[in-house]
Each structure stands twice: as structure tokens, then as C-alpha cells.
Design a protein around this motif. Structure first.
Motif, PDB file in Angstrom:
ATOM      1  N   ASP A  37      12.008  11.595  24.042  1.00 18.13           N
ATOM      2  CA  ASP A  37      12.160  10.798  25.256  1.00 18.13           C
ATOM      3  C   ASP A  37      12.956  11.582  26.290  1.00 18.13           C
ATOM      4  N   SER A  38      12.507  11.568  27.537  1.00 15.82           N
ATOM      5  CA  SER A  38      13.170  12.322  28.601  1.00 15.82           C
ATOM      6  C   SER A  38      13.672  11.386  29.692  1.00 15.82           C
ATOM      7  N   PHE A  39      14.822  11.732  30.240  1.00 15.85           N
ATOM      8  CA  PHE A  39      15.348  11.035  31.406  1.00 15.85           C
ATOM      9  C   PHE A  39      15.030  11.877  32.637  1.00 15.85           C
ATOM     10  N   VAL A  40      14.240  11.307  33.570  1.00 11.99           N
ATOM     11  CA  VAL A  40      13.878  11.975  34.820  1.00 11.99           C
ATOM     12  C   VAL A  40      14.366  11.080  35.948  1.00 11.99           C
ATOM     13  N   ASP A  41      15.502  11.413  36.516  1.00 13.08           N
ATOM     14  CA  ASP A  41      16.270  10.584  37.447  1.00 13.08           C
ATOM     15  C   ASP A  41      15.554   9.363  38.021  1.00 13.08           C
ATOM     16  N   ALA A  42      14.713   9.556  39.036  1.00 20.76           N
ATOM     17  CA  ALA A  42      14.102   8.422  39.736  1.00 20.76           C
ATOM     18  C   ALA A  42      13.298   7.532  38.796  1.00 20.76           C
ATOM     19  N   LEU A  43      12.721   8.134  37.753  1.00 18.94           N
ATOM     20  CA  LEU A  43      11.912   7.362  36.821  1.00 18.94           C
ATOM     21  C   LEU A  43      12.766   6.579  35.832  1.00 18.94           C
ATOM     22  N   GLY A  44      14.037   7.010  35.666  1.00 13.30           N
ATOM     23  CA  GLY A  44      14.886   6.369  34.672  1.00 13.30           C
ATOM     24  C   GLY A  44      15.962   5.484  35.248  1.00 13.30           C
ATOM     25  N   ILE A  45      16.010   5.328  36.581  1.00 10.63           N
ATOM     26  CA  ILE A  45      17.039   4.524  37.222  1.00 10.63           C
ATOM     27  C   ILE A  45      16.396   3.261  37.801  1.00 10.63           C
ATOM     28  N   LYS A  46      16.958   2.115  37.455  1.00  9.12           N
ATOM     29  CA  LYS A  46      16.415   0.840  37.926  1.00  9.12           C
ATOM     30  C   LYS A  46      16.718   0.629  39.411  1.00  9.12           C
ATOM     31  N   LEU A  47      15.879  -0.132  40.060  1.00  4.96           N
ATOM     32  CA  LEU A  47      16.073  -0.446  41.467  1.00  4.96           C
ATOM     33  C   LEU A  47      17.413  -1.155  41.666  1.00  4.96           C
ATOM     34  N   GLY A  48      18.234  -0.626  42.570  1.00  5.76           N
ATOM     35  CA  GLY A  48      19.530  -1.223  42.853  1.00  5.76           C
ATOM     36  C   GLY A  48      20.648  -0.742  41.949  1.00  5.76           C
ATOM     37  N   GLU A  49      20.326   0.042  40.920  1.00  2.00           N
ATOM     38  CA  GLU A  49      21.351   0.538  40.001  1.00  2.00           C
ATOM     39  C   GLU A  49      22.140   1.664  40.662  1.00  2.00           C
ATOM     40  N   ASP A  50      23.434   1.726  40.371  1.00  2.00           N
ATOM     41  CA  ASP A  50      24.275   2.787  40.925  1.00  2.00           C
ATOM     42  C   ASP A  50      23.791   4.142  40.402  1.00  2.00           C
ATOM     43  N   TYR A  51      23.458   5.049  41.319  1.00  2.00           N
ATOM     44  CA  TYR A  51      22.843   6.329  40.944  1.00  2.00           C
ATOM     45  C   TYR A  51      23.784   7.173  40.091  1.00  2.00           C
ATOM     46  N   VAL A  52      25.024   7.319  40.547  1.00  2.00           N
ATOM     47  CA  VAL A  52      25.974   8.174  39.835  1.00  2.00           C
ATOM     48  C   VAL A  52      26.262   7.629  38.447  1.00  2.00           C
ATOM     49  N   ALA A  54      24.347   5.706  36.657  1.00  2.00           N
ATOM     50  CA  ALA A  54      23.142   5.828  35.834  1.00  2.00           C
ATOM     51  C   ALA A  54      22.992   7.245  35.302  1.00  2.00           C
ATOM     52  N   ILE A  55      23.256   8.239  36.158  1.00  2.00           N
ATOM     53  CA  ILE A  55      23.191   9.640  35.731  1.00  2.00           C
ATOM     54  C   ILE A  55      24.221   9.908  34.645  1.00  2.00           C
ATOM     55  N   ASN A  56      25.432   9.407  34.854  1.00  2.00           N
ATOM     56  CA  ASN A  56      26.502   9.621  33.883  1.00  2.00           C
ATOM     57  C   ASN A  56      26.157   8.997  32.538  1.00  2.00           C
ATOM     58  N   ARG A  57      25.613   7.778  32.549  1.00  2.00           N
ATOM     59  CA  ARG A  57      25.249   7.107  31.303  1.00  2.00           C
ATOM     60  C   ARG A  57      24.133   7.869  30.592  1.00  2.00           C
ATOM     61  N   ALA A  58      23.119   8.295  31.355  1.00  2.00           N
ATOM     62  CA  ALA A  58      22.000   9.014  30.752  1.00  2.00           C
ATOM     63  C   ALA A  58      22.464  10.318  30.120  1.00  2.00           C
ATOM     64  N   LEU A  59      23.393  11.007  30.774  1.00  2.00           N
ATOM     65  CA  LEU A  59      23.909  12.256  30.224  1.00  2.00           C
ATOM     66  C   LEU A  59      24.682  11.999  28.939  1.00  2.00           C
ATOM     67  N   ASP A  60      25.478  10.940  28.913  1.00  2.00           N
ATOM     68  CA  ASP A  60      26.253  10.597  27.717  1.00  2.00           C
ATOM     69  C   ASP A  60      25.346  10.232  26.543  1.00  2.00           C
ATOM     70  N   GLU A  61      24.223   9.609  26.836  1.00  2.00           N
ATOM     71  CA  GLU A  61      23.335   9.118  25.770  1.00  2.00           C
ATOM     72  C   GLU A  61      22.305  10.148  25.319  1.00  2.00           C
ATOM     73  N   SER A  62      22.266  11.297  25.970  1.00  4.43           N
ATOM     74  CA  SER A  62      21.239  12.292  25.658  1.00  4.43           C
ATOM     75  C   SER A  62      21.667  13.184  24.500  1.00  4.43           C
ATOM     76  N   ASP A  63      20.698  13.589  23.699  1.00  2.00           N
ATOM     77  CA  ASP A  63      20.939  14.528  22.604  1.00  2.00           C
ATOM     78  C   ASP A  63      20.890  15.970  23.084  1.00  2.00           C
ATOM     79  N   TYR A  64      20.104  16.232  24.123  1.00  2.00           N
ATOM     80  CA  TYR A  64      19.984  17.576  24.685  1.00  2.00           C
ATOM     81  C   TYR A  64      19.892  17.475  26.205  1.00  2.00           C
ATOM     82  N   TYR A  65      20.210  18.583  26.842  1.00  2.00           N
ATOM     83  CA  TYR A  65      20.140  18.680  28.302  1.00  2.00           C
ATOM     84  C   TYR A  65      19.305  19.921  28.627  1.00  2.00           C
TER      85      TYR A  65
END
Length: 303
Positions: A37-52, A54-65
Motif C-alpha cells: 500500500d502506498s501513500f500518495v499525498d493528494a490521493l491519501g488526504i481527505k477533503l478538509g483534512e489538515d495537510y501537514v 496528514a503527512i505526519n501521520r502517514a509518515l509515522d504509519e509507513s513501513d518504508y519511505y
């Protein structure tokens, strides 16, 4: 907590400049077909969600970067912020977390010089295969996998192979790229250089210290000075490095020993802990944050 990749379906954070989003989407599709599973910013952030956030959470939850590096990344603050955060997380977690895919001939930042990177030529199936193969190999080594402390110098004129250099006593492995035509002795020099392995470590003006001796093994056998392919060492292989040590003091040398946790030496335990930590500490995987590391006195070989 130390980093531990999800064993069944890894999660990957894809970082890229906006101009390279179509390539990121293509890579994400190929990775998804391989169970990643991949996180691709615009595709992984919900409408109205805080961008920063969301990025921080996705980075914390990722196994690889995975950083998609190109000329478009120049002067892109968010790209710089993401890869530096990933770099810091790798240092804190002490396992290979950050990977680089180059989209053109732009050289990655100096801090990333020891990372494994791939050169993409628009064949995203091949890139996805190489990334997933690297992650699978890392998980099969049964040790914490770290980047090498010093970039490996591979002659660009010939093919290279990627090896896991493992130390069982430290439960750590490093991925090293070496020339495919290298011999056992050449491999020994490359490993010593890439892992910054010292000949000795001293204290009190050289009056006391440890001398280190290193051997490479494939399975139970020492690696002879022959072409690696001839002795069955090919791309993706795991080799073990055994570290023997000899303590010495003002009155001369003590007996040699093999570095294993929990065994005593002629030197005092406190002296050995200090010297080993000083000489080889850059190779140690970090323990869980809930408890402090405790290095028990070894006898000599980290194998």
C-alpha cells in the motif's frame, strides 16, 4: 518504538515533487499489484483534512519511505521536509527505512549518499520488483538491516551485486553493493571500508585497549580469496562477519577471544564495554526506548 515493517502488507510513503506526481501514481499502482500500500499525498488526504498533520501521520504509519528524486525537487521545501524527517526516523529506528529512486541524472543530497537508490527508466514494473525484492530480502535476514556508514565505492564500469553483511552477535546487517567480479580479499577490503571497522581502540594514551580481527563467512565456511561467483556468493546473498578481539594493557597482550555477549575477558567488563562501544557503536541497532542498552562483556568474535 523501533521500526518494524508490517510482514504481510507493507505501507510505503511516496515522496515527490508535484511535477512528478504522474510517475508516483504509476509506481503506486505497480506496488499495489505486489501487495504494497502506498501513500500518495493528494490521493491519501481527505477533503478538509489538515495537510501537514496528514503527512505526519502517514509518515509515522509507513513501513518504508521512497523518495522520487529529480531536478523538480530542487527548492521544494515540502520534499526537503519529508526526506529529512524520514532520514531522522531511520536514524532513530535504526533500520533501513529510506530508499531513493532517481528519475533523472540529478544527484541526491549528500546526506543520502549511503542510501540504496534505483535509477528509474520509466519501467515502473522493474522498479516495483526491485523495491519489493529489497524489502523481502531485508525481512529474511533475521537481523536489523541498516545502511552502511560509509558509501560503498563500486566501479561503475561493470556489474555489481548487493549483499547483506550480517553480524550475528549484534543482530545487525548492512546492505553493501560490490563488483560482481570481486574476489574474497577484495570483498574483505570493501566490507572493512564501508563499515568503518577499526584495527584497534585504545584508552589512557594507548596503555590499554582492544585489537580487532575480522573474518567473512558464507554459511559455516570462511570466504576464500577467489571470485565470489565461484564460491556461490551471488546477488542477494547474506554473508556473516566475525569479529575477534585481543585485549592489551600496560604489561602486554592478553589472550585473544571472540566477541559474544555475556562472556568475560581478561580485561575488566567496564573497560571492554567502553572500548567495544567506542569502536563498534556505529554498527549497533538501537534497543527499544523503554530500556537502556546493556552491553555485556564479550570474549571476542562478533559472528
Amino acid at each position: 518504538m523501533p521500526l518494524t515493517a508490517h510482514p504481510d502488507r507493507p505501507r510505503v510513503f511516496l515522496s515527490f515533487a508535484g511535477d512528478d506526481r504522474p510517475k508516483a501514481v504509476l509506481l503506486a499502482e505497480q506496488l499495489r499489484a505486489r501487495g504494497v500500500d502506498s501513500f500518495v499525498d493528494a490521493l491519501g488526504i481527505k477533503l478538509g483534512e489538515d495537510y501537514v498533520l496528514a503527512i505526519n501521520r502517514a509518515l509515522d504509519e509507513s513501513d518504508y519511505y521512497v523518495l522520487l528524486w529529480s531536478r523538480h525537487c530542487d527548492d521544494r521545501p515540502f520534499v526537503d521536509a519529508e526526506w529529512t524527517a524520514a532520514f531522522c526516523r531511520e536514524l532513530a529506528g535504526r533500520r533501513a527505512f529510506l530508499f531513493v529512486v532517481r528519475l533523472d541524472d540529478r544527484v541526491p543530497p549528500t546526506l543520502l549518499s549511503t542510501r540504496r537508490y534505483l535509477d528509474a527508466e520509466d519501467d515502473w514494473a522493474v522498479v516495483a520488483d526491485q523495491l519489493t525484492a529489497a524489502w523481502k530480502a531485508d525481512s529474511s535476514v533475521a537481523a536489523t538491516v541498516l545502511p552502511v556508514p560509509v558509501p560503498s565505492a563500486v566501479d561503475g564500469g561493470g556489474p555489481s551485486i548487493s549483499l547483506h553483511v550480517r553480524n550475528r552477535a549484534l543482530s545487525v546487517a548492512h546492505v553493501l553493493d560490490v563488483p560482481a567480479e570481486a574476489t574474497g580479499e577484495e570483498l574483505h577490503v570493501l566490507v572493512r571500508t564501508a563499515l568503518a571497522l577499526p584495527d584497534e581502540e585504545t584508552r589512557f594514551g594507548g596503555a590499554v585497549g582492544l585489537r580487532f580481527f575480522y573474518q567473512l563467512k558464507s554459511g559455516d565456511d570462511h570466504i576464500p580469496d577467489e571470485p565470489l561467483a565461484r564460491v556461490g556468493i551471488t546477488d542477494g546473498a547474506t554473508i556473516d562477519i566475525e569479529v575477534r578481539m585481543e585485549s592489551f594493557g600496560p604489561d602486554g597482550s592478553f589472550a585473544r577471544s571472540t566477541f559474544r555477549r555475556g562472556e568475560a575477558t581478561a580485561a575488566t567488563p567496564a573497560m571492554v564495554r567502553t572500548l567495544v562501544r567506542s569502536a563498534l557503536g556505529h554498527l549497533f541497532p538501537s534497543p527499544p526506548r523503554s530500556r537502556r542498552p546493556r552491553l555485556t562483556p564479550p570474549t571476542g568474535s562478533a559472528g
